[in-house]
Design a protein around this motif. Structure first.
Motif, PDB file in Angstrom:
ATOM      1  N   ILE A  90      -1.873   3.059  -2.712  1.00 57.61           N
ATOM      2  CA  ILE A  90      -3.028   2.332  -3.154  1.00 57.61           C
ATOM      3  C   ILE A  90      -3.432   1.846  -1.571  1.00 57.61           C
ATOM      4  N   PRO A  91      -4.676   2.290  -0.876  1.00 58.06           N
ATOM      5  CA  PRO A  91      -4.957   1.875   0.349  1.00 58.06           C
ATOM      6  C   PRO A  91      -5.145   0.398   0.335  1.00 58.06           C
ATOM      7  N   GLU A  92      -4.816  -0.164   1.748  1.00 60.51           N
ATOM      8  CA  GLU A  92      -4.812  -1.487   1.758  1.00 60.51           C
ATOM      9  C   GLU A  92      -6.110  -2.345   1.405  1.00 60.51           C
ATOM     10  N   ALA A  93      -7.454  -1.691   1.687  1.00 57.84           N
ATOM     11  CA  ALA A  93      -8.377  -1.925   1.687  1.00 57.84           C
ATOM     12  C   ALA A  93      -8.806  -2.512   0.164  1.00 57.84           C
ATOM     13  N   VAL A  94      -8.246  -1.374  -0.552  1.00 54.87           N
ATOM     14  CA  VAL A  94      -8.326  -1.182  -2.136  1.00 54.87           C
ATOM     15  C   VAL A  94      -7.652  -2.508  -2.770  1.00 54.87           C
ATOM     16  N   CYS A  95      -6.260  -2.663  -2.189  1.00 55.98           N
ATOM     17  CA  CYS A  95      -5.266  -3.689  -2.893  1.00 55.98           C
ATOM     18  C   CYS A  95      -6.143  -5.118  -2.449  1.00 55.98           C
ATOM     19  N   ARG A  96      -6.446  -5.432  -1.363  1.00 57.35           N
ATOM     20  CA  ARG A  96      -7.016  -6.438  -0.924  1.00 57.35           C
ATOM     21  C   ARG A  96      -8.413  -6.964  -1.886  1.00 57.35           C
ATOM     22  N   GLU A  97      -9.378  -5.902  -1.856  1.00 56.69           N
ATOM     23  CA  GLU A  97     -10.357  -6.442  -2.600  1.00 56.69           C
ATOM     24  C   GLU A  97     -10.329  -6.465  -4.143  1.00 56.69           C
ATOM     25  N   ASN A  98      -9.200  -5.594  -4.838  1.00 58.58           N
ATOM     26  CA  ASN A  98      -9.021  -6.131  -6.273  1.00 58.58           C
ATOM     27  C   ASN A  98      -8.358  -7.354  -6.352  1.00 58.58           C
ATOM     28  N   PRO A 119     -12.858  -3.525  -9.550  1.00 59.98           N
ATOM     29  CA  PRO A 119     -13.823  -2.290  -9.104  1.00 59.98           C
ATOM     30  C   PRO A 119     -12.820  -1.106  -8.979  1.00 59.98           C
ATOM     31  N   ASP A 120     -11.810  -0.939  -9.026  1.00 63.69           N
ATOM     32  CA  ASP A 120     -10.967   0.263  -8.785  1.00 63.69           C
ATOM     33  C   ASP A 120      -9.805   0.394  -9.964  1.00 63.69           C
ATOM     34  N   PRO A 159       0.733  -1.316   0.010  1.00 69.96           N
ATOM     35  CA  PRO A 159      -0.176   0.103  -0.085  1.00 69.96           C
ATOM     36  C   PRO A 159       0.918   1.360   0.005  1.00 69.96           C
TER      37      PRO A 159
END
Length: 228
Positions: A64-72, A91-92, A59
């Motif tokens: 890029i935020p951790e939550a965005v990394c994980r989700e993608n 999604p991002d 991140p």
């Protein structure tokens, strides 16, 4: 009743050849199954990426935020699983046409690995059970599989240890007939959350799993030979 192993010892050349060919093909196929299972389990093991997010500071380095990394990342893994989505949509992140094609090619490889791994486990169970019903304790093919898998691990592991970058490039040139795997972060920003050291860790995990499966084959061969 004379088993294949007894006939081999007694010198029936025709049967010897058939026994060798059958054992060789079985060992070769099981080596492929071991590789496919190792790849499939590595793909399924999401905690490796979650750990690398912190270990490699993904991140922070990518911005890029951790939550965005994980989700993608989860979306990418779901896409590469049997029964997963047929279309990849991050999604991002946007995605280029070459990136889309590359991910489709990767999906085909991973799906093939999962199918071969699943079919191989069923085949292995059936092969062992058939031999046991015939009171055939010669599991030479299992020993050959274990030893061959260990040799392959040593060879590939040596290449990785000597020059990971060159091995990484060579692997892609063997698997793909194009250069779509060379990403531009401007066109395919997802590559920013997939640093090369992460793929190295995936490769190491694949080798570890292959060693584990090779050891299981050797131990199983010894146990089944002694089983009464």
């Amino acid at each position: 009743m004379i088993t294949l192993s007894e006939s081999f010892v007694k010198g029936d050349s025709g049967l010897n050849l058939r026994f060798f060919a059958k054992s060789f093909v079985s060992a070769l196929f099981l080596c492929l199954v071991i590789f496919c299972l190792s790849v499939s389990l590595t793909v399924l093991f999401r905690p490796l990426y979650y750990w690398d997010m912190e270990h490699l500071s993904i991140p922070e380095r990518s911005g890029i935020p951790e939550a965005v990394c994980r989700e993608n990342y989860d979306v990418l893994i779901d896409y590469n699983l049997l029964g997963g989505p047929s279309v990849l949509e991050f999604p991002d992140f946007s995605m280029s046409e070459s990136g889309r094609i590359h991910f489709e090619e990767v999906k085909h490889i991973f799906i093939c690995c999962q199918v071969i791994g699943a079919v191989g486990l069923v085949w292995l169970a059936g092969r062992v059970l058939r031999q046991l019903r015939r009171c055939d304790r010669d599991f030479t093919w299992l020993r050959w599989t274990g030893r061959a898998a260990l040799v392959l691990v040593a060879l590939v592991g040596g290449l990785v240890a000597i020059n990971w970058d060159r091995t990484f490039v060579l692997m892609h040139k063997i698997l793909f007939r194009n250069d779509f795997w060379i990403f531009d972060a401007a066109d395919d920003p997802v590559i920013r959350i997939l640093p090369e050291p992460f793929f190295l860790h995936c490769g190491v995990l694949i080798l570890i799993l292959q060693v584990l499966f090779a050891a299981i084959c050797l131990l199983l061969a010894r146990h089944l030979k002694q089983k009464k």
